[in-house]
Design a protein around this motif. Structure first.
Motif, PDB file in Angstrom:
ATOM      1  N   GLN A  14      -9.771   7.083   0.582  1.00  9.46           N
ATOM      2  CA  GLN A  14      -9.497   5.722  -0.723  1.00  9.46           C
ATOM      3  C   GLN A  14      -8.703   4.636  -0.394  1.00  9.46           C
ATOM      4  O   GLN A  14      -8.536   4.027  -0.707  1.00  9.46           O
ATOM      5  CB  GLN A  14      -9.966   6.041  -1.595  1.00  9.46           C
ATOM      6  CG  GLN A  14     -11.363   6.552  -2.329  1.00  9.46           C
ATOM      7  CD  GLN A  14     -12.537   5.744  -2.247  1.00  9.46           C
ATOM      8  OE1 GLN A  14     -12.926   4.753  -1.981  1.00  9.46           O
ATOM      9  NE2 GLN A  14     -13.249   7.093  -0.960  1.00  9.46           N
ATOM     10  N   ILE A  15      -7.585   5.444  -0.076  1.00 11.63           N
ATOM     11  CA  ILE A  15      -6.452   4.416   0.157  1.00 11.63           C
ATOM     12  C   ILE A  15      -6.246   3.377   1.242  1.00 11.63           C
ATOM     13  O   ILE A  15      -6.819   3.940   3.005  1.00 11.63           O
ATOM     14  CB  ILE A  15      -4.666   5.371   0.736  1.00 11.63           C
ATOM     15  CG1 ILE A  15      -4.530   6.290  -0.604  1.00 11.63           C
ATOM     16  CG2 ILE A  15      -4.054   4.811   0.828  1.00 11.63           C
ATOM     17  CD1 ILE A  15      -4.100   4.978  -1.497  1.00 11.63           C
ATOM     18  N   HIS A  16      -6.100   2.686   1.540  1.00 12.60           N
ATOM     19  CA  HIS A  16      -5.944   1.544   2.776  1.00 12.60           C
ATOM     20  C   HIS A  16      -5.081   2.571   3.967  1.00 12.60           C
ATOM     21  O   HIS A  16      -4.160   1.754   4.382  1.00 12.60           O
ATOM     22  CB  HIS A  16      -6.317   0.498   2.421  1.00 12.60           C
ATOM     23  CG  HIS A  16      -6.722  -0.349   1.792  1.00 12.60           C
ATOM     24  ND1 HIS A  16      -7.175  -1.544   1.491  1.00 12.60           N
ATOM     25  CD2 HIS A  16      -7.809   0.625   1.724  1.00 12.60           C
ATOM     26  CE1 HIS A  16      -7.963  -1.904   0.391  1.00 12.60           C
ATOM     27  NE2 HIS A  16      -8.413  -0.455   0.609  1.00 12.60           N
ATOM     28  N   LEU A  17      -5.436   3.137   4.341  1.00 14.48           N
ATOM     29  CA  LEU A  17      -3.941   3.866   5.145  1.00 14.48           C
ATOM     30  C   LEU A  17      -3.239   2.954   6.650  1.00 14.48           C
ATOM     31  O   LEU A  17      -2.654   3.148   6.833  1.00 14.48           O
ATOM     32  CB  LEU A  17      -4.237   4.969   5.881  1.00 14.48           C
ATOM     33  CG  LEU A  17      -4.784   6.189   4.642  1.00 14.48           C
ATOM     34  CD1 LEU A  17      -4.990   7.247   5.795  1.00 14.48           C
ATOM     35  CD2 LEU A  17      -3.547   6.979   4.138  1.00 14.48           C
ATOM     36  N   PRO A  18      -4.022   1.624   6.904  1.00 13.19           N
ATOM     37  CA  PRO A  18      -3.608   0.994   7.854  1.00 13.19           C
ATOM     38  C   PRO A  18      -2.374   0.391   7.895  1.00 13.19           C
ATOM     39  O   PRO A  18      -1.815  -0.394   8.282  1.00 13.19           O
ATOM     40  CB  PRO A  18      -4.593  -0.091   8.636  1.00 13.19           C
ATOM     41  CG  PRO A  18      -5.926   0.886   8.653  1.00 13.19           C
ATOM     42  CD  PRO A  18      -5.849   2.133   7.132  1.00 13.19           C
ATOM     43  N   ARG A  19      -2.497   0.011   6.126  1.00 12.49           N
ATOM     44  CA  ARG A  19      -1.262  -0.782   5.371  1.00 12.49           C
ATOM     45  C   ARG A  19       0.126  -0.287   5.030  1.00 12.49           C
ATOM     46  O   ARG A  19       0.863  -0.949   4.642  1.00 12.49           O
ATOM     47  CB  ARG A  19      -2.039  -1.127   3.639  1.00 12.49           C
ATOM     48  CG  ARG A  19      -3.289  -2.105   4.193  1.00 12.49           C
ATOM     49  CD  ARG A  19      -3.606  -3.200   3.033  1.00 12.49           C
ATOM     50  NE  ARG A  19      -5.037  -3.771   3.101  1.00 12.49           N
ATOM     51  CZ  ARG A  19      -5.614  -4.853   2.281  1.00 12.49           C
ATOM     52  NH1 ARG A  19      -5.325  -4.123   1.212  1.00 12.49           N
ATOM     53  NH2 ARG A  19      -6.462  -5.317   2.292  1.00 12.49           N
ATOM     54  N   VAL A  20      -0.529   0.998   5.123  1.00  7.41           N
ATOM     55  CA  VAL A  20       1.152   2.338   5.512  1.00  7.41           C
ATOM     56  C   VAL A  20       1.989   2.161   5.901  1.00  7.41           C
ATOM     57  O   VAL A  20       1.470   1.963   7.458  1.00  7.41           O
ATOM     58  CB  VAL A  20       0.650   3.264   5.077  1.00  7.41           C
ATOM     59  CG1 VAL A  20       2.082   4.258   4.456  1.00  7.41           C
ATOM     60  CG2 VAL A  20      -0.298   3.553   3.124  1.00  7.41           C
ATOM     61  N   GLU A  67       1.014  -0.900   0.014  1.00 13.52           N
ATOM     62  CA  GLU A  67       0.348   0.025  -0.149  1.00 13.52           C
ATOM     63  C   GLU A  67       0.616   1.683   0.084  1.00 13.52           C
ATOM     64  O   GLU A  67       0.242   2.563  -0.351  1.00 13.52           O
ATOM     65  CB  GLU A  67      -1.114  -0.077   0.949  1.00 13.52           C
ATOM     66  CG  GLU A  67      -2.305   1.237   1.359  1.00 13.52           C
ATOM     67  CD  GLU A  67      -3.292   0.408   0.150  1.00 13.52           C
ATOM     68  OE1 GLU A  67      -3.851   1.682  -0.414  1.00 13.52           O
ATOM     69  OE2 GLU A  67      -2.672  -0.466  -0.363  1.00 13.52           O
ATOM     70  N   ASP A  68       1.946   1.313   0.418  1.00 16.81           N
ATOM     71  CA  ASP A  68       2.734   2.645   0.296  1.00 16.81           C
ATOM     72  C   ASP A  68       3.074   2.877  -0.982  1.00 16.81           C
ATOM     73  O   ASP A  68       3.118   3.590  -1.303  1.00 16.81           O
ATOM     74  CB  ASP A  68       3.924   2.390   0.825  1.00 16.81           C
ATOM     75  CG  ASP A  68       4.363   1.856   2.471  1.00 16.81           C
ATOM     76  OD1 ASP A  68       3.054   1.752   2.820  1.00 16.81           O
ATOM     77  OD2 ASP A  68       5.480   1.846   2.855  1.00 16.81           O
ATOM     78  N   ILE A  69       2.876   2.156  -2.117  1.00 17.52           N
ATOM     79  CA  ILE A  69       3.445   2.890  -3.346  1.00 17.52           C
ATOM     80  C   ILE A  69       2.138   3.426  -3.941  1.00 17.52           C
ATOM     81  O   ILE A  69       2.229   4.013  -4.605  1.00 17.52           O
ATOM     82  CB  ILE A  69       3.453   1.072  -4.583  1.00 17.52           C
ATOM     83  CG1 ILE A  69       4.561   0.593  -3.472  1.00 17.52           C
ATOM     84  CG2 ILE A  69       3.331   1.523  -5.660  1.00 17.52           C
ATOM     85  CD1 ILE A  69       5.283  -0.728  -5.046  1.00 17.52           C
ATOM     86  N   ALA A  70       0.538   3.043  -3.629  1.00 16.48           N
ATOM     87  CA  ALA A  70      -0.259   3.697  -3.308  1.00 16.48           C
ATOM     88  C   ALA A  70      -0.261   4.631  -3.755  1.00 16.48           C
ATOM     89  O   ALA A  70      -1.235   5.617  -4.041  1.00 16.48           O
ATOM     90  CB  ALA A  70      -1.247   2.593  -3.449  1.00 16.48           C
ATOM     91  N   TYR A  71       0.108   5.028  -1.910  1.00 16.16           N
ATOM     92  CA  TYR A  71      -0.293   6.188  -1.700  1.00 16.16           C
ATOM     93  C   TYR A  71       1.083   7.230  -1.812  1.00 16.16           C
ATOM     94  O   TYR A  71       0.725   8.283  -2.542  1.00 16.16           O
ATOM     95  CB  TYR A  71       0.459   5.774  -0.117  1.00 16.16           C
ATOM     96  CG  TYR A  71       0.587   6.864   0.657  1.00 16.16           C
ATOM     97  CD1 TYR A  71      -0.727   8.018   1.854  1.00 16.16           C
ATOM     98  CD2 TYR A  71       2.163   7.181   1.723  1.00 16.16           C
ATOM     99  CE1 TYR A  71      -0.123   8.922   2.210  1.00 16.16           C
ATOM    100  CE2 TYR A  71       1.889   8.279   2.187  1.00 16.16           C
ATOM    101  CZ  TYR A  71       0.920   9.233   2.821  1.00 16.16           C
ATOM    102  OH  TYR A  71       1.167  10.493   3.001  1.00 16.16           O
ATOM    103  N   HIS A  72       2.481   6.810  -2.332  1.00 17.56           N
ATOM    104  CA  HIS A  72       3.689   7.623  -2.597  1.00 17.56           C
ATOM    105  C   HIS A  72       2.861   7.968  -3.729  1.00 17.56           C
ATOM    106  O   HIS A  72       2.926   9.126  -4.819  1.00 17.56           O
ATOM    107  CB  HIS A  72       4.182   6.858  -3.389  1.00 17.56           C
ATOM    108  CG  HIS A  72       5.244   6.992  -1.952  1.00 17.56           C
ATOM    109  ND1 HIS A  72       5.676   8.294  -1.576  1.00 17.56           N
ATOM    110  CD2 HIS A  72       5.945   6.033  -1.058  1.00 17.56           C
ATOM    111  CE1 HIS A  72       6.393   7.726  -0.200  1.00 17.56           C
ATOM    112  NE2 HIS A  72       6.654   6.589   0.352  1.00 17.56           N
ATOM    113  N   GLY A  73       2.035   7.043  -4.996  1.00 14.78           N
ATOM    114  CA  GLY A  73       1.647   7.506  -6.497  1.00 14.78           C
ATOM    115  C   GLY A  73       0.554   8.095  -6.554  1.00 14.78           C
ATOM    116  O   GLY A  73       0.573   9.262  -7.233  1.00 14.78           O
TER     117      GLY A  73
END
Length: 544
Positions: free
Chosen positions: A206-212, A178-184
């Protein structure tokens, strides 16, 4: 007659004129130049890429590219033979662009789009660059969007139009974490902050922040510029960090990506006396299989571990060569990549993941221990095991400790290593002789399965009571097999006993059951669990 003529003494004057155009004139001219190029005649410049030479006409290239205008004005003065070396361009891509300049046509495929995009951007051939962008845009979907975005980002082509909200909310989004989706998302906003900032909160939700990673979120609350005047988005980060169930998320999501279903990656090994080269992905629920890229080195008696979406293969044997090399598989691009070699060769050894490091332990006639840091691409020595293993060992993690089981002089060693203290501790030995036995951890227990001595056995070691327990036996005898664990089941594949079937062990009811038609034909290889979607991967492999 083109027009009427009037008499004016001895002179004839036309009353009007007409312009005639040869519609094929440019085409004929280009065709002639193209024939000259192909024959190497009347060309006044040579372009070189990756050792290949291309004869061209300077005037034509200067007409279509500002890059060549500048090059011919300056660089050629230094080259008496008018040869230009284009070091940073793929030769095949350059040839395709040259063909386009002379013909006006170019073929773009999934295998060439990346090099054509890069070359056309560098050479400032805008039409080709735009066609490559359109080619990628038409193929954007949740399974490959970040791979395409990565291609675009390499040449500052971030203005490609992605339906970002649809992509981010897709539970089948194909990212390693999920870090990659967040950075993207942050990179997309920063590309045009004035017009995109007001989308930030909606997309962040919409980002699954607990996975970051928690540390990343903490740093961004105070330091990330896009959040400076956006209190609503900051509150999303704060909520994720303060959530009472955050510790659960951190442990659970680390092994459960948002995309795909669990698959087993099989790497290396043997079938009979022949070494196996292909690697395979196999659906853990169905008899569905896909052959993927082979490893850089052929290996058997290796060890395999998964970290951050990659599958790492260490050591092993290649013919008579004992290997120090290691490599990892990236399912996003279907590629194996070598990493720094280990300090010592290891085979029939154990490997596991602790604190984002790969630990490699012992092996055949070996007691050395080392760990690999993917961030630095370096191996670091750790304290040796208390005794040198004879035929080999396996390793697994429970809580904050690494457990290593193997044989030494007809006895089974059970050792616990605390990476934080750097100390080994001897525990109760297994009630049987260890030889080619496989091991998995679940909860507070180690499960030891099969082997050369008692090939149907399954025993459990409870680390809290330091006791061993004999469990139900497998339905098939196995040695040289592979073991993976998913949720509360242990899956066993392959081995050198025939006939045998793949089977799984139901931990809660202490029962083995066969599944599938027959066992995979592989022994003394490695296997690890990874998450992917075979249908998506089949479509995406063509972009690798």
């Amino acid at each position: 007659m083109a027009g009427a003529l009037e008499s004016n003494g001895n002179r004839c004057e036309s009353t009007y004129s007409e312009i005639y155009s040869n519609s094929s004139y440019s085409r004929v001219g280009l065709d002639v130049l193209n024939e000259q190029r192909q024959d190497g005649k009347l060309c006044d410049c040579i372009l070189e890429a990756e050792g290949e030479l291309f004869h061209v006409h300077k005037t034509l290239f200067a007409a279509v590219s500002p890059y060549f205008v500048a090059m011919f004005r300056h660089d050629v003065r230094k080259n008496a033979d008018a040869r230009i070396n284009l070091n940073d361009i793929d030769a095949a891509a350059l040839k395709a662009i040259i063909d386009y300049i002379y013909t006006g046509e170019i073929t773009i495929t999934v295998g060439t789009v990346q090099t054509l995009l890069s070359a056309s951007d560098l050479l400032q051939i805008d039409w080709v660059k735009n066609q490559c962008g359109l080619f990628l845009k038409r193929r954007v979907k949740s399974t490959n969007c970040f791979g395409i975005w990565r291609i675009a980002d390499e040449i500052t082509f971030l203005n490609i139009s992605l339906q970002l909200k649809m992509i981010i909310t897709d539970d089948n989004l194909y990212v390693k974490g999920e870090d990659i989706a967040y950075h993207g998302l942050l990179k997309w906003v920063k590309h045009d902050p004035e017009s995109r900032r007001f989308h930030l909160y909606e997309l962040m939700s919409q980002i699954h922040l607990p996975r970051v990673r928690p540390r990343l979120l903490k740093n961004h609350i105070f330091r990330e510029s896009v959040f400076k005047n956006d209190q609503k988005s900051k509150q999303l980060l704060t909520k994720a960090l303060s959530d009472s169930s955050f510790s659960f998320y951190e442990g659970y999501y680390s092994s459960s990506p948002r995309y795909g279903t669990p698959h087993v990656l099989f790497a290396g090994g043997m079938y009979g006396n022949k070494q196996l080269f292909p690697c395979k992905l196999r659906n853990i629920f169905f008899d569905e299989e896909l052959t993927i890229r082979p490893m850089k080195e052929h290996r058997n008696h290796l060890s395999v571990a998964s970290l951050s979406g990659f599958v790492y293969c260490t050591g092993g044997v290649n013919g008579s060569l004992l290997l120090r090399s290691a490599e990892y598989y990236d399912p996003i691009v279907n590629e194996w990549n070598l990493v720094a070699p280990m300090k010592d060769s290891h085979h029939s050894h154990g490997s596991c993941v602790f604190n984002n490091h790969i630990y490699v332990i012992g092996g055949y006639m070996n007691s050395t221990v080392e760990k690999y840091n993917p961030k630095t691409d370096k191996w670091y020595s750790c304290p040796n095991t208390p005794y040198q293993y004879s035929n080999g060992n396996r390793a697994a993690v429970i809580e904050n400790s690494i457990y290593s089981l193997g044989d030494y002089e007809s006895t089974t060693l059970n050792n616990r290593f605390d990476p934080r203290e750097g100390r080994w501790q001897k525990l109760s030995g297994a009630p049987y002789l260890w030889h080619c036995t496989e091991m998995a951890s679940y909860g507070q227990s180690l499960y030891c399965i099969g082997g050369a001595v008692d090939s149907r056995q399954c025993t459990r070691y409870d680390m809290r009571s330091d006791r061993w327990e004999t469990l139900s036996s497998m339905t098939s005898a196995r040695c040289g097999h592979s073991v993976v664990i998913y949720k509360n089941k242990i899956y066993v594949f392959g081995g050198n006993s025939y006939p045998c079937y793949d089977e799984r062990y139901y931990i809660r009811i202490n029962e083995w059951k066969r599944f599938g038609i027959e066992s995979i034909d592989r022994q003394y290889g490695g296997a690890a669990l990874t998450y992917t979607n075979l249908d998506n991967m089949k479509n995406f492999l063509c972009l690798s």
